[in-house]
Design a protein around this motif. Structure first.
Motif, PDB file in Angstrom:
ATOM      1  N   ILE A  98       5.186  16.136 -39.836  1.00 56.40           N
ATOM      2  CA  ILE A  98       4.897  17.010 -40.975  1.00 56.40           C
ATOM      3  C   ILE A  98       3.496  17.590 -40.842  1.00 56.40           C
ATOM      4  O   ILE A  98       3.290  18.796 -41.013  1.00 56.40           O
TER       5      ILE A  98
ATOM      6  N   TYR B 103       8.493  21.305 -37.229  1.00 61.32           N
ATOM      7  CA  TYR B 103       9.667  21.227 -38.103  1.00 61.32           C
ATOM      8  C   TYR B 103      10.955  20.759 -37.420  1.00 61.32           C
ATOM      9  O   TYR B 103      11.753  20.063 -38.041  1.00 61.32           O
TER      10      TYR B 103
ATOM     11  N   VAL C  86      10.672  17.175 -37.713  1.00 63.06           N
ATOM     12  CA  VAL C  86      10.860  16.740 -39.102  1.00 63.06           C
ATOM     13  C   VAL C  86      12.349  16.710 -39.430  1.00 63.06           C
ATOM     14  O   VAL C  86      12.878  15.722 -39.945  1.00 63.06           O
TER      15      VAL C  86
ATOM     16  N   VAL D 288      14.465  13.365 -40.536  1.00 62.53           N
ATOM     17  CA  VAL D 288      15.143  13.275 -41.832  1.00 62.53           C
ATOM     18  C   VAL D 288      16.639  13.050 -41.626  1.00 62.53           C
ATOM     19  O   VAL D 288      17.262  12.201 -42.261  1.00 62.53           O
TER      20      VAL D 288
END
Lengths: 307, 271
Positions: free
Chosen positions: A266, A271, A274, A278
């Motif tokens: 982050i 991204y 990320v 997640v």
């Protein structure tokens, strides 16, 4: 049982699909041009175009989504912008560390919760019971981002007993393990106590006592074994919760796991990484929950899943 | 058990009232300007002038905590009210009308529940950018799910009871049945959940700010104060101790109230 299993597995499909879709759209929530944000305003336009092509951001949304699904289907979570290494292998390298920490935290939680919960239920309204229940509420109210630093202050700085951070030896597990596990031990203590209190009232316990069994046997064989069944579910569900808790705990203790990786990704605005983290954490969570449900149905034949 | 006989709940109520008053009248309670800088006094420990000490810029920690309570209160109340309203609407529709709509809504709920803890909020604030507004958006996006599920379950359990059927037979509209007959009867577990939800929102905001994803400097928030204090843990532990204590006390108070309400309203313990 078989139809229950089938239904649970079928329900899993929309959930996994939904999680993937939400994670896909994450990158489109970025205000402005995602490429600008990821590379910074100063990046050259040819670099930006390359990244845009690489992430398929130059295509219509539907096509991007299909690309994303296609990649996932091949076990490809993309490449980290920072290291240019595949996201999946980066995650898999860190993941065992997170699992080890979570298991250790769970062990600590059980070591605290089992004696406290059992004792406070057997001696309801005693001082131990009141104390345990206070501890349980305190435990859930202590945020791990405060508990961690407090433990470091006490055990590493004042007493100089335990290491502050990193993961080299078994001693390194203790502080992050407590930080991660204490909240769970509080939840489990309450759960074990209330489950035991409920089973204590059952007729089969009364029967066991009436036929003259020793109190020890009544508790161990007739009460405890039945009372711990719902606890299995909570342990399973909470284990998944530990994965989320590891994000903050790993950051505090510089633990080389997937939680810290997420935070690092982050701050680096990486991204794709990320997204990968997640997605990976939530899919693990979903699978653990599924496993817990199935285990529950398996160990308790009384449970009839009709729905 | 009545709430007034429950000592922990009374303690919680006392903490909560104090928290509200401090946040609302921060100007009155703060001994100094929270952003007044005294570089030469940086990291000074507690003293008669600065009860909780000073941070790295020499700002008064007590005053910053007093103003920081506003963020916690704002987040707690906003997240609970918006999530509750959304959950109420969606849960009522799913529970009352049932059928395909219910099935679809519950699948969406399942998807949101597939993200453990504050993971989704972390992800959302990470892409939207760090700010208080984005924290509120992320926590509300996550928050409605729990209420929707509880409300749906509660409605399912009363939907076919006589008093609802009587209202239906009288020709009452679904909106009237829901708002006048069903919802008032099923609010107990929702109120309990909202109390715990407020505690959860306060912890979540502090956690996000701790990770640098929440309120940005120089605005004081308990979580960002903790994050800042962590860098000086060895030199100046008071930077970490007091904001953490404030978070814990507030959350403990809310949890005591939630527990007390659960007993007083006789809500069945959820496993």
């Amino acid at each position: 049982m078989r139809s229950y299993l089938a239904r649970r597995l079928l329900l899993l499909i929309p959930v996994i699909f939904g999680v993937i879709t939400l994670v896909f759209f994450l990158i489109h929530l970025i205000p402005g041009d995602p490429v600008d944000i990821m590379l910074g305003e100063t990046a050259s336009s040819s670099d930006k175009e390359t990244l845009r092509k690489q992430l398929h951001l130059d295509e219509p949304l539907g096509a991007q989504y299909l690309h994303f699904l296609n990649r996932l289907g091949h076990g490809d979570l993309g490449r980290s912008l920072h290291s240019n290494r595949p996201v999946l292998s980066t995650i898999l390298k860190r993941y065992p560390n997170t699992l080890e920490l979570a298991f250790f935290a769970m062990l600590i939680a059980l070591l605290i919760a089992l004696p406290l919960g059992i004792f406070s239920a057997l001696k309801q309204h005693s001082a131990v019971d009141t104390g345990s229940m206070f501890f349980a509420l305190l435990g859930v109210s202590l945020p791990n981002f405060w508990l961690g630093p407090l433990l470091i202050l006490l055990f590493s700085v004042e007493l100089n007993l335990l290491p502050v951070s990193g993961k080299e030896g078994i001693l390194d597990f203790i502080l992050p393990g407590i930080t991660l596990g204490l909240g769970m031990s509080a939840i489990l203590t309450r759960m074990i106590r209330s489950s035991l209190l409920e089973v204590k009232q059952k007729e089969y316990v009364l029967c066991a006592r009436a036929k003259g069994l020793a109190e020890y046997r009544v508790v161990m064989k007739h009460t405890l074994r039945n009372a711990l069944i719902p606890v299995v579910t909570i342990v399973g569900l909470q284990f998944g919760g530990l994965l989320a808790g590891s994000i903050i705990t790993e950051t505090i203790f510089s633990w080389p796991g997937i939680g810290r990786l997420t935070v690092q990704a982050i701050s680096a605005r990486d991204y794709p990484l990320v997204q990968g983290c997640v997605l990976f954490i939530s899919l693990t969570y979903v699978l653990i929950n599924l496993g817990t449900d199935l285990l529950y149905a398996f160990i308790d034949p009384r449970i009839q899943y009709q729905k | 058990m009545r709430l007034s006989n429950n000592k922990p709940a009374l303690f919680g109520l006392f903490v909560l009232v104090a928290f509200f008053l401090v946040a609302l009248f921060a100007e009155f309670f703060a001994p100094a300007d929270p952003s007044e800088i005294h570089l030469e006094e940086g990291l000074n420990g507690p003293s008669a002038h600065h009860l909780f000490g000073q941070d790295k810029l020499g700002r008064d920690i007590l005053s910053r905590m007093v103003y920081g309570s506003r963020i916690s209160l704002l987040v707690g109340i906003t997240v609970v009210s918006i999530s509750l309203m959304t959950g109420l609407l969606i849960g009522s529709v799913a529970g009352y009308f049932g059928g395909l709509l219910d099935e679809a809504i519950m699948r969406v709920v399942d998807v949101f529940l597939a993200f453990p803890g504050i993971l989704l909020a972390i992800a959302i604030t990470a892409v939207l950018g760090p700010s208080l507004r984005n924290v509120l958006i992320a926590l509300c996006l996550m928050g409605w799910v729990g209420y929707a599920r509880i409300i749906r379950g509660q409605i399912l359990s009363v939907r076919e009871l006589e008093y609802v059927q009587a209202a239906r037979a009288n020709g009452a509209s679904p909106v009237r049945i829901l708002s006048r007959h069903i919802l008032p009867n099923i609010m107990a577990p929702v109120i309990v959940e909202a109390t715990f939800g407020m505690a959860g929102a306060i912890i979540a905001e502090a956690g996000l700010s701790f990770l640098g994803l929440g309120v940005q400097p120089p605005t004081p928030s308990w979580g960002s104060m903790l994050a800042e204090g962590r860098q000086f843990l060895l030199l100046a532990p008071h930077l970490t101790t007091f904001p953490g204590l404030a978070i814990m006390l507030t959350v403990l108070g809310l949890n005591f109230i939630g527990d007390g309400l659960r007993d007083a309203l006789d809500v069945r313990q959820q496993p």
